[in-house]
Design an enzyme around this catalytic site. Sequence first.
Site, PDB file in Angstrom:
ATOM      1  CG  ASP A  18      -1.695  -1.281   1.395  1.00 34.76           C
ATOM      2  OD1 ASP A  18      -2.128  -1.842   0.384  1.00 34.76           O
ATOM      3  OD2 ASP A  18      -1.848  -1.729   2.549  1.00 34.76           O
ATOM      4  CD  GLU A  47      -9.031  -2.239  -1.565  1.00 35.01           C
ATOM      5  OE1 GLU A  47      -9.117  -2.261  -0.339  1.00 35.01           O
ATOM      6  OE2 GLU A  47      -8.723  -3.239  -2.244  1.00 35.01           O
TER       7      GLU A  47
END
Length: 541
Positions: A15, A187
């Site tokens: 991420d 997301e």
Amino acid sequence: MPQVLNPILPGFNADPSILRVGDDYYIATSTFEWFPGVQIHHSKDLANWDLVTRPLTRKAQLDMRGNPDSCGVWAPCLTHDGDKFWLVYTDVKRKDGAFKDTPNYIVTAPKIEGPWSDPVYINSSGFDPSLFHDDDGKKWFVNMLQDHRRKPNFFAGIRLQEYDPKQEKLVGPMKTIFYGTELNLVEGPHLYKRNGWYFLLTAEGGTGYGHACTLARSRDIWGPYEVHPQNPILSSRDQPLAALQRAGHGDIVDTPDGKTYLVHLCGRPTTQLRRSVLGRETSIQEAYWDKDDWLYVKNGPVPSLYVDLPAARDDTKYWSEQRYTFDASTGLHKDFQWLRTPEPERIFRITSSNQLELTGREGMGGWFEQALVARRQTHFSYDAETVVDFSPDDERHMAGLTAYYCRFNFFYLAVSAGADGNREILIVSSEASYPNAHFKLPLPDAVPIPQEGKVRLALSIRGNRLQFSYALEGEAELKNIGPVYDASIVSDECGGHPNDGSFTGAFVGVACSDLNRAEKTAAFDYFVYRPVKYRTDRYEV
């Protein structure tokens, strides 16, 4: 320009959020249940990166005791508004089932090294929060919105609201500005502004082999957003032979000379079972803005294993043996982390005799206080060893060397004792036994050892083969113990959660358990991590 081999942050660095301040680049990555929270690496050239800080270091900022595996710190976003650094993160308390518990926070600091502030609670409406600093001075908070009623999943879109730094809270109207595309599971939002357009970069398709980066844009921050004509802009979802798999969840950075790069997570699965032992790693791709004001990945959308960067990478340290010693004056080396607790003094200390002393608490499946100190596995093949001084009383005392993913998947070479108190060495492992996390039985026969004396413990991993060995005090040669294990078990795909639900990566380190709760201690002299070049599938790194 030199060609650099991806990933730029190997081993469990998921991420990525990238930021440039002047000539300095920073990447923040998720740490999940490992403490301290958030890894921030620094570079001057995008090719060579050093870990400079983990900013969430104290109980007021992060307490993950009781957090399940693969919960904790998700998808941090690191930004700078010209005055100070801003870090947004989620501390996930529950992820499985219909209801999620995902509080989001903001901390700030004048310098990247800190001091980092106590957190400001923002909301709990979803995870993957991001903060955008608009050119008019406003600050905008976005996160994925979760809805437990939504079928077939709870990903309900990207939610936007203004953040007031003076009131330290969200203010004004909120709106779902993007519902995602047919790839689903939207997301990981990041907002940017360029040439009068607001660009929204999101992750879609789930964080497994269908993962992707989607780009949309609007003239108004509130939307509506049109989707990139060649969506997705980055993905290996339809390329099973691509070297970098699971590619998605990205962020964009511009260089001082006007080039644009996209950092993204990826996986490098090995074996025919496609197991990602090193977890989700951070890679980088060169990108460019075309005449249509859309961003394109150079040679994309499939990510490249090699990329042109401003400088060559120096891999000397990466391939060097790392011998860690323990010194109370300098503290634990920055490569090491532990699980969940913000009170490390309850699980370890460095003694005046320069040993790492672990205080035995929960077993290897604990979710609160587990005395386990480890570093990331960053190579497909390596050797590790340590020396332990431990005097167990019975079979509920264990201390030793572990290759660890989570409570469902680990290998543990431990000094212990039988019910009669006689010392022994045994191997315990828990292999993909979700949801029970039982040991794999029967255990190999324990090896009796003398009641006194230090024990040298070692493991060797060559691709998907793991072999433990040991030597008693005074012995120069290591002796193999136990069978050859399948090292690929310690991977995302075997982490105990279905449907790409395990998010970390393999670690190797030392542990001590006292299931009697009598705080039995074990002392470790040193720890060695030795990378080995050994070809496995297509990779040698």
